[in-house]
Motif scaffolding. Sequence first.
Motif, PDB file in Angstrom:
ATOM      1  N   GLY A  27       0.827   0.625   7.054  1.00 32.41           N
ATOM      2  CA  GLY A  27       1.624   0.563   5.831  1.00 32.41           C
ATOM      3  C   GLY A  27       0.891   1.149   4.639  1.00 32.41           C
ATOM      4  O   GLY A  27      -0.283   1.538   4.716  1.00 32.41           O
ATOM      5  N   THR A  28       1.605   1.218   3.520  1.00 29.40           N
ATOM      6  CA  THR A  28       0.981   1.747   2.309  1.00 29.40           C
ATOM      7  C   THR A  28       1.299   0.863   1.112  1.00 29.40           C
ATOM      8  O   THR A  28       2.115  -0.058   1.205  1.00 29.40           O
ATOM      9  CB  THR A  28       1.434   3.201   2.071  1.00 29.40           C
ATOM     10  N   SER A  30       2.560   1.345  -2.817  1.00 28.84           N
ATOM     11  CA  SER A  30       3.094   2.363  -3.718  1.00 28.84           C
ATOM     12  C   SER A  30       4.240   1.742  -4.510  1.00 28.84           C
ATOM     13  O   SER A  30       4.918   0.838  -4.020  1.00 28.84           O
ATOM     14  CB  SER A  30       3.598   3.546  -2.878  1.00 28.84           C
ATOM     15  N   SER A  31       4.485   2.262  -5.723  1.00 22.90           N
ATOM     16  CA  SER A  31       5.601   1.717  -6.508  1.00 22.90           C
ATOM     17  C   SER A  31       6.928   2.024  -5.819  1.00 22.90           C
ATOM     18  O   SER A  31       7.925   1.346  -6.048  1.00 22.90           O
ATOM     19  CB  SER A  31       5.568   2.259  -7.936  1.00 22.90           C
ATOM     20  N   SER A  32       6.942   3.022  -4.926  1.00 23.80           N
ATOM     21  CA  SER A  32       8.187   3.318  -4.217  1.00 23.80           C
ATOM     22  C   SER A  32       8.269   2.598  -2.863  1.00 23.80           C
ATOM     23  O   SER A  32       9.273   2.705  -2.158  1.00 23.80           O
ATOM     24  CB  SER A  32       8.334   4.830  -4.016  1.00 23.80           C
ATOM     25  N   ASP A  33       7.232   1.868  -2.492  1.00 21.60           N
ATOM     26  CA  ASP A  33       7.291   1.123  -1.232  1.00 21.60           C
ATOM     27  C   ASP A  33       8.147  -0.129  -1.438  1.00 21.60           C
ATOM     28  O   ASP A  33       8.003  -0.824  -2.442  1.00 21.60           O
ATOM     29  CB  ASP A  33       5.877   0.712  -0.796  1.00 21.60           C
ATOM     30  N   VAL A 159      -1.004  -7.839   6.936  1.00 23.02           N
ATOM     31  CA  VAL A 159      -1.957  -6.730   6.907  1.00 23.02           C
ATOM     32  C   VAL A 159      -1.174  -5.487   6.499  1.00 23.02           C
ATOM     33  O   VAL A 159      -0.196  -5.122   7.154  1.00 23.02           O
ATOM     34  CB  VAL A 159      -2.600  -6.517   8.298  1.00 23.02           C
ATOM     35  N   VAL A 160      -1.588  -4.858   5.412  1.00 26.34           N
ATOM     36  CA  VAL A 160      -0.917  -3.620   4.999  1.00 26.34           C
ATOM     37  C   VAL A 160      -1.370  -2.482   5.895  1.00 26.34           C
ATOM     38  O   VAL A 160      -0.568  -1.721   6.424  1.00 26.34           O
ATOM     39  CB  VAL A 160      -1.255  -3.255   3.529  1.00 26.34           C
ATOM     40  N   ASN A 161      -2.677  -2.370   6.065  1.00 25.21           N
ATOM     41  CA  ASN A 161      -3.212  -1.218   6.778  1.00 25.21           C
ATOM     42  C   ASN A 161      -4.598  -1.570   7.325  1.00 25.21           C
ATOM     43  O   ASN A 161      -5.374  -2.244   6.644  1.00 25.21           O
ATOM     44  CB  ASN A 161      -3.303  -0.023   5.808  1.00 25.21           C
ATOM     45  N   ILE A 167      -6.610   3.786   4.305  1.00 23.91           N
ATOM     46  CA  ILE A 167      -6.953   2.867   3.201  1.00 23.91           C
ATOM     47  C   ILE A 167      -7.596   3.661   2.054  1.00 23.91           C
ATOM     48  O   ILE A 167      -7.304   3.428   0.875  1.00 23.91           O
ATOM     49  CB  ILE A 167      -7.887   1.731   3.695  1.00 23.91           C
ATOM     50  N   ILE A 168      -8.451   4.648   2.386  1.00 26.11           N
ATOM     51  CA  ILE A 168      -9.086   5.407   1.298  1.00 26.11           C
ATOM     52  C   ILE A 168      -8.065   6.252   0.532  1.00 26.11           C
ATOM     53  O   ILE A 168      -8.196   6.468  -0.672  1.00 26.11           O
ATOM     54  CB  ILE A 168     -10.295   6.250   1.777  1.00 26.11           C
TER      55      ILE A 168
END
Length: 351
Positions: A27-28, A30-33, A159-161, A167-168
């Motif tokens: 996953g990520t 982001s304001s668009s997530d 867990v997002v990622n 992650i970086i």
Amino acid sequence: MATNSQSTLDEVDKDGNVKRTESTFRGTVSSSDPVHKPEAGRYHLYVCNACPWSQRALIARALKGLEGVIGVSATHPTWQKTLPDDDNDHHYGWAFASPDDPPFVPPGGYGSVPSGPGAIPDPLHSFKTVRQIYDMAVGPGKMSKYTVPILWDEKTKKVVNNESSEIIQIFNTAFNDVEGVGNPGLDLAPQTDQERAWAEEVDDWLYNEVCNGVYRSGFAKTQGAYDVAVTSLFAHLDKLEQVLSTRRYLAGDRVTLSDVRVFPSLVRFDEVYNVYFKCNKKRLVDYPNILNYVRDLYQSYPEGFASTTDMDHIRKHYYTSHAALNTYAIVPVGPNFLKTLTEPHDRDRTF
Ligand SMILES: N[C@@H](CCC(=O)N[C@@H](CS)C(=O)NCC(=O)O)C(=O)O
């Protein structure tokens, strides 16, 4: 391919070749997530300082000045039984400790390893093991491997990622508008189409043949598998030496994510991989351009590259965690590579 491998050490095919499984959570933020929005204090990074993939995340977090926005916990370097009360469970993995806790006994039953100052317990749930993090996110028994780094969302308890190369990228872009970020203007991505294409190519062979190549050599279970991996590893270190003879950084005229990805593997080479993973055709100090490149990153960006290099945990982890490879958990004396890193380099004069 071995199924239900519970660690990279056991992920081998029938010919003894190491076959690392893909990371599970991709996953990520982001304001668009729809789920994971950028917010200060919502996300937490679980790492082991000894782990090269974790160090990638720590470097990006430090370079971007995300320390006040994303908390961090770091395990003890020595693997422990992760369900200590269950005699039928044989998994060993990452466990948390505080520097004041008693030393851990390595899996082989020999030795005694204090955590050192680098261990940071979990402030959110007082998790004792990394396994408990995954169990909370997906339920017990659902995962077969319990790896770090983990980017954790405390709001959703998910867990997002858990893939360092992603992650970086999240750290580079997601939090730039969040208050409290120290370095929002720093962009670690390659800037032009040409740089992007080059970075993709370099990242690919460096990951397969060097960063993962040392594991393919060290965890190989047949001579043939080892021979293939180690031959390719040194061919690609030779190639990296060439690349770094014409450019100060890997993918552009400044530090990018490609440098963040490879540094942790290079900084571990002479202390660990050269000895423990039998990567001893040459040492890193035998490659002048690579050595000076590592020195340059370490000295020019100490907040990112030096402050996240925990050589105490690096040396303790590898040598004391795998009973099958080093039963008595004896840590060799080492060449004091950190001292080598503080010696002068020529990169600023050459480029
Ligand atoms: N693809 C992952 C790999 C992570 C990984 O393999 N981490 C190792 C530590 S160096 C781990 O946690 N291993 C636990 C195990 O093998 O049981 C990434 O780059 O984030």
